[in-house]
Enzyme design. Structure first.
Site, mmCIF file in Angstrom:
data_model
loop_
_atom_site.group_PDB
_atom_site.id
_atom_site.type_symbol
_atom_site.label_atom_id
_atom_site.label_comp_id
_atom_site.label_asym_id
_atom_site.label_seq_id
_atom_site.Cartn_x
_atom_site.Cartn_y
_atom_site.Cartn_z
ATOM 1 N N ILE A 88 0.853 -1.199 0.000
ATOM 2 C CA ILE A 88 0.000 0.000 0.000
ATOM 3 C C ILE A 88 0.893 1.256 0.000
ATOM 4 C CG2 ILE A 88 -1.743 1.284 1.319
ATOM 5 C CD1 ILE A 88 -2.752 -1.342 0.034
ATOM 6 N N HIS A 104 -3.399 -11.875 7.119
ATOM 7 C CA HIS A 104 -2.199 -12.609 6.700
ATOM 8 C C HIS A 104 -2.347 -14.068 7.140
ATOM 9 C CE1 HIS A 104 1.918 -12.946 5.337
ATOM 10 N NE2 HIS A 104 2.120 -13.737 6.373
ATOM 11 N N ASP A 145 3.189 -6.365 6.203
ATOM 12 C CA ASP A 145 2.869 -7.220 7.364
ATOM 13 C C ASP A 145 3.416 -6.706 8.699
ATOM 14 O OD1 ASP A 145 1.694 -8.943 5.489
ATOM 15 O OD2 ASP A 145 3.610 -9.959 5.148
HETATM 16 C C1 GAR Z 1 -5.741 -15.573 2.088
HETATM 17 O O1 GAR Z 1 -5.271 -16.762 2.664
HETATM 18 C C2 GAR Z 1 -5.023 -14.378 2.679
HETATM 19 O O2 GAR Z 1 -4.692 -14.548 4.028
HETATM 20 C C3 GAR Z 1 -3.781 -14.331 1.829
HETATM 21 O O3 GAR Z 1 -4.239 -14.623 0.539
HETATM 22 C C4 GAR Z 1 -5.357 -15.502 0.605
HETATM 23 C C5 GAR Z 1 -6.456 -14.960 -0.258
HETATM 24 O O4 GAR Z 1 -7.487 -15.900 -0.409
HETATM 25 N N1 GAR Z 1 -3.163 -13.047 1.914
HETATM 26 C C6 GAR Z 1 -1.850 -12.849 1.816
HETATM 27 O O5 GAR Z 1 -1.050 -13.737 1.628
HETATM 28 C C7 GAR Z 1 -1.443 -11.380 1.937
HETATM 29 N N2 GAR Z 1 -0.027 -11.270 2.111
HETATM 30 P P1 GAR Z 1 -8.894 -15.474 -1.068
HETATM 31 O O6 GAR Z 1 -8.576 -14.737 -2.379
HETATM 32 O O7 GAR Z 1 -9.594 -16.759 -1.332
HETATM 33 O O8 GAR Z 1 -9.615 -14.607 -0.091
#
Ligand code: GAR
Length: 188
Positions: A88, A104, A145
């Site tokens: 961001i 996260h 993060d």
């Molecule tokens: C989720 O597990 C989220 O925690 C992760 O991406 C996935 C998205 O799943 N985020 C990260 O890794 C951010 N650094 P989704 O598209 O099915 O909601």
């Protein structure tokens, strides 16, 4: 009425859970879903949910004020990052102080930072033979993060778990807790 904007880069299952959670809440509006990825699964989900979608590119995000102006113009109260894979920009963090939250898929401060997202996180957790993993919901600052932690929940990891197995356990926690925590933040 509180207005939420959700940023997502991928499948969008968390975005959908949040939208469903507030669908019958007359006090909350999922005003906008934004994505940097024109192939993202979240786009089809947003259409089904009747939430307007904005697709933007890297240059617009980092070199113009358009996204911040869009959020301000829509009077967004809370920005939710649900699987959003871009850093961001500082200007957006400053425009929305303590109004941007991220989920996260690990127990920060472990397994965070640049390159630690999605499946890579679960691979690292399994490779390190961790006995637990989980989720972290945190405020967003201009570093990956690192913002203040709002909520964590954990799940066991056993020796036979593959990264896929860990991903499934973590997703259960995400879908259960993320909408609830967003609701609490709106009321605080
Ligand atoms: C989720 O597990 C989220 O925690 C992760 O991406 C996935 C998205 O799943 N985020 C990260 O890794 C951010 N650094 P989704 O598209 O099915 O909601």
């Amino acid at each position: 009425k509180k207005r939420i904007a959700i940023f997502a880069s991928g499948s969008g299952s968390n975005a959908e859970k949040i939208a469903e959670h507030f669908a019958s809440d007359s006090q909350v509006d999922i005003s906008l879903i934004l994505t940097n990825n024109p192939q993202a699964g979240v786009i089809a989900r947003a259409r089904r949910l009747h939430v307007p979608v904005v697709v933007f590119d890297r240059t617009t995000f980092y070199e113009s004020a358009r996204i911040v102006e869009l959020l301000q113009g829509q009077a967004i109260d809370l920005v939710v990052l649900a699987g959003f894979m871009m850093l961001i920009p500082e200007s957006m963090v400053q425009a929305f102080p303590n109004k941007i939250v991220n989920i996260h898929p690990a127990l920060l401060p472990k397994y965070g930072g640049k390159g630690m997202y999605g499946h890579f996180v679960h691979e690292a957790v399994v490779a390190a033979q961790e006995t637990e993993s989980g989720i972290t919901i945190h405020y967003v600052n201009e570093r990956y993060d690192e913002g203040a932690i709002i909520f964590q929940a954990s799940c066991p990891v056993v020796a036979t778990d593959t990264p896929e197995d860990v991903a499934k356990k973590v997703q259960v926690l995400e879908h259960k807790h993320f909408p609830e925590v967003v609701g609490q933040l709106l009321n605080s």
